[in-house]
Enzyme design. Structure first.
Site, PDB file in Angstrom:
ATOM      1  N   ASP A 135      -3.908   1.980 -11.184  1.00  0.00           N
ATOM      2  CA  ASP A 135      -3.844   1.897  -9.749  1.00  0.00           C
ATOM      3  C   ASP A 135      -3.150   0.422  -9.406  1.00  0.00           C
ATOM      4  O   ASP A 135      -2.263   0.446  -9.518  1.00  0.00           O
ATOM      5  CB  ASP A 135      -5.242   1.434  -9.475  1.00  0.00           C
ATOM      6  CG  ASP A 135      -6.218   2.003  -7.800  1.00  0.00           C
ATOM      7  OD1 ASP A 135      -5.281   2.193  -7.298  1.00  0.00           O
ATOM      8  OD2 ASP A 135      -7.043   2.647  -7.912  1.00  0.00           O
ATOM      9  N   THR A 136      -3.446   0.114  -7.801  1.00  0.00           N
ATOM     10  CA  THR A 136      -2.736  -0.660  -7.549  1.00  0.00           C
ATOM     11  C   THR A 136      -2.427  -2.315  -8.152  1.00  0.00           C
ATOM     12  O   THR A 136      -2.883  -2.294  -9.189  1.00  0.00           O
ATOM     13  CB  THR A 136      -3.822  -1.737  -6.965  1.00  0.00           C
ATOM     14  OG1 THR A 136      -4.556  -1.063  -5.336  1.00  0.00           O
ATOM     15  CG2 THR A 136      -3.274  -2.752  -5.364  1.00  0.00           C
ATOM     16  N   VAL A 137      -0.767  -2.022  -8.293  1.00  0.00           N
ATOM     17  CA  VAL A 137      -0.443  -3.676  -8.603  1.00  0.00           C
ATOM     18  C   VAL A 137      -0.402  -5.083  -7.522  1.00  0.00           C
ATOM     19  O   VAL A 137      -0.757  -4.869  -6.764  1.00  0.00           O
ATOM     20  CB  VAL A 137       1.189  -2.908  -8.913  1.00  0.00           C
ATOM     21  CG1 VAL A 137       1.306  -1.695 -10.081  1.00  0.00           C
ATOM     22  CG2 VAL A 137       2.069  -3.200  -8.082  1.00  0.00           C
ATOM     23  N   SER A 166      -7.981  -4.778  -8.434  1.00  0.00           N
ATOM     24  CA  SER A 166      -7.082  -3.481  -8.217  1.00  0.00           C
ATOM     25  C   SER A 166      -7.796  -2.084  -8.958  1.00  0.00           C
ATOM     26  O   SER A 166      -9.421  -2.230  -9.095  1.00  0.00           O
ATOM     27  CB  SER A 166      -5.833  -3.258  -9.551  1.00  0.00           C
ATOM     28  OG  SER A 166      -5.708  -1.839  -9.847  1.00  0.00           O
TER      29      SER A 166
END
Lengths: 412, 412
Positions: A262-264, A320
């Site tokens: 997911d999100t970095v 994240s």
């Protein structure tokens, strides 16, 4: 850079969402020293919550290392925290192994739509884009929105935007000199293959669900039929329907591209002690077009706040994991607030009272998390894949790791 | 309905943003009474922050009254708080006098793009749309997202969306049976006329700014010329440039349609004591396409939270005003938290200890605010235009008004 490790695993009282947070605390009791300038900087990056396979571990570590180095190069050239954190994010976005920028998850229509945001701890300004297509580095648009916002009002007293979405965000980016990326460039061989597999799984799951509903209907109508028969003979009877299977729908869970990442994100401390945080995400695999996740939302994806009247410490946080849960808790901001009072590692800190100290932490309830960190004194970045210990169940346990480093000023 | 008025004006320490908040507190010490059911409901609506002209005062009061009545009719028919608050919002959106739905501000391209969100205090679920075009009632899409979200996961274990923007949001709405509104229907004679006036002002302001920049450049080049001359004769000289006028750019401030109104909102308490809040906005006049404001953002536009382990009171809040400032403070959620501890009106409340009590408040730093409120016992809604007292400066003073009402249960 002096460093001491902290590592603990706590069992959560109840099943929690997939949450990953990175935190930096700057303790800076000697303001004079800071003013003497030429402070060295610090960066901490993460490649997204989820599972980092052993086979790709090398790649994740590499991209984290490169992201750290890009940020430190910027800091050494005198860049502000926001520009350094943007440089780190661009590196993370450009990797085909992360779910951000290049190689992002594809949505239901097979398109890439990205979310990104950035926050400047000095001005508390924020810039964000949501459901943005056709731009290689969404974080650069978020950073540009932040920069333009800091210039003050537009012509005729209009307030500059800080959050743009979709086609309007794309137009704004292009009008501000950020190059458009031809469609198809950002999808990778891996992301296209995963999209096809996911679509097949979705069709299969929907077919199974439709079949089950029809089966249920047929059984209900049979049941009804048998009741009518019973009524004909004057007796009430329960039809022995058996299990309709309604509770046994097998879920064909989708795989997100690049494993289940997911999100970095990244957090940075610059030479002047300013903090900044940024995040970027391609969102969920097969998400509905137009869906905006936590990476674009104020207080949810990232938070950065310099020390001030109400904030004894400078803090920067990036999160994240499962977007909807992170949004609900406004997690990044909550973590930042918690850090203001947290003194779990006070003993470590007290030994270095009069120095410029960065305390950094990461925590995850997912199976693993890949991080990289580097201070400007270091020759190279350190990377680490943190995993839950054997026997710990993802979503039920939280691993917390981190360290403290004293940043030496060249003059001191 | 018993009611006592509270009214105060405080002078703020510094110039603040245009902020308008509506708050409801439910104090419910006797849970048994509640369980006996058939509680009567309460609604409080507002027509947006800004200036309400005396000439249109009647219209603003009318729309607030109708919105209250719609919500109460829903509550009396046994609807949940979320459906009642949606009914109130639809009425506010349908009015051509508010900056929401029909008659919204037009963006730079002359299009209408709306933001709306809704929160359910019982489940803490949230639904929102941003930069949505082609749908007459954006709040109905937000409410539908909330409802669909409460049904659980989609096929193949996908998480349902809670925040959709732009074209994707429009597609989702139409796919879920919400009718598309043909383009051009939502713009009114007033909003189109205001758009044309604003465009002319913008062009004029940009022309003046361009002229000033050219004038400055000419003066600088003259200055440079005179310096060169001086160098030729061997002496350094300051060119007597005079005022370039750079600091004197006259701002041609844009008018927002329907005066200078912003986000409309409502808070509702239903028969079971559940709370819900919703907001809707057409955004700033001549905003950049794709711009999303506070009305779509979690924690910023509205907040609703039933009483629980950590929340002694049920609270619901909706905010209005300058989006960027409301976003920065995550104002709706902050107000909700503040209400949990606030005991400013404790004396009033103590006289009615064992009853089902709603405390309602509104506050504004703008010149005026139009509100309406109604309980299910009332035959009709009450409306009020609150104005800053003479001499008070908008943005520097805050007016706080409100009341307390005891809701009688038919059985008690």
């Amino acid at each position: 850079m002096m460093e001491k490790g902290i590592s603990s695993v706590e069992v959560l009282p109840s099943k929690s969402s997939q949450v990953t947070a990175v935190k930096v605390v700057v303790k800076e009791p000697e303001t004079k020293q800071t003013q003497r300038g030429k402070r060295v900087g610090f960066v901490l990056v993460h490649a997204g919550a989820g599972y980092h396979s052993e086979s790709k571990a090398k790649e994740y570590k590499h991209v984290c290392k490169r992201a750290c180095q890009k940020a430190i190069e910027k800091l050494q050239a005198g860049a502000l925290a926001t520009d350094a954190v943007t440089a780190a994010l661009i590196e993370l976005e450009d990797s085909p192994f992360t779910n951000a920028g290049m190689g992002s998850n594809l949505n239901l229509l097979g398109e890439i739509e990205c979310d990104a945001s950035i926050m400047d701890g000095k001005s508390l300004n924020f810039g964000a884009v949501g459901a943005l297509s056709g731009i290689k580095n969404p974080v650069s648009v978020a950073n540009r929105l932040l920069c333009e916002g800091q210039k003050g009002k537009l012509s005729a007293g209009r307030i500059p935007p800080c959050f743009l979405v979709g086609e309007g965000a794309f137009r704004w980016a292009v009008d501000h000199g950020i190059p458009a990326c031809p469609p198809g460039i950002m999808a990778t061989r891996f992301s296209l293959a995963a999209f096809k597999r996911n679509k097949r799984k979705l069709e299969l799951a929907e077919k199974v669900e439709t079949d089950l509903i029809q089966l249920k209907k047929r059984r209900q109508s049979n049941e009804k039929g048998s009741r009518v028969m019973c009524r004909m003979c004057g007796r009430r009877s329960k039809a022995s329907g058996g299990n309709t299977g309604g509770g046994q729908i097998k879920l064909y869970s989708l795989e997100n591209d690049s494993g289940t990442l997911d999100t970095v994100g990244a957090v940075v401390v610059d030479q002047e002690g300013n903090v900044a945080a940024a995040v970027s995400s391609g969102g969920l695999a097969l998400k509905h077009p137009g869906r905006v996740g936590q990476a674009a939302l104020y207080g949810c994806g990232c938070w950065a706040e310099n020390t001030g009247a109400h904030t004894p410490y400078s803090t920067a946080v990036s999160t994240s994991g499962c977007g909807e849960h992170l949004v609900r808790t406004i997690l990044a901001r909550e973590c930042s607030c918690a850090l203001q009072t947290e003194d779990a590692h006070q003993a470590l800190l007290e030994t270095m009272q009069n120095k410029f100290i960065v305390e950094f932490l990461w925590s995850h309830t997912t199976e693993s998390m890949c991080v990289g960190y580097m201070s400007a004194q270091d020759g190279k970045a350190k990377t680490h894949i943190s995993r839950l210990p054997p026997g710990a169940v993802a979503g039920q346990s939280v691993a917390i790791e981190g360290g403290v480093c004293r940043l030496e000023s060249p003059e001191s």
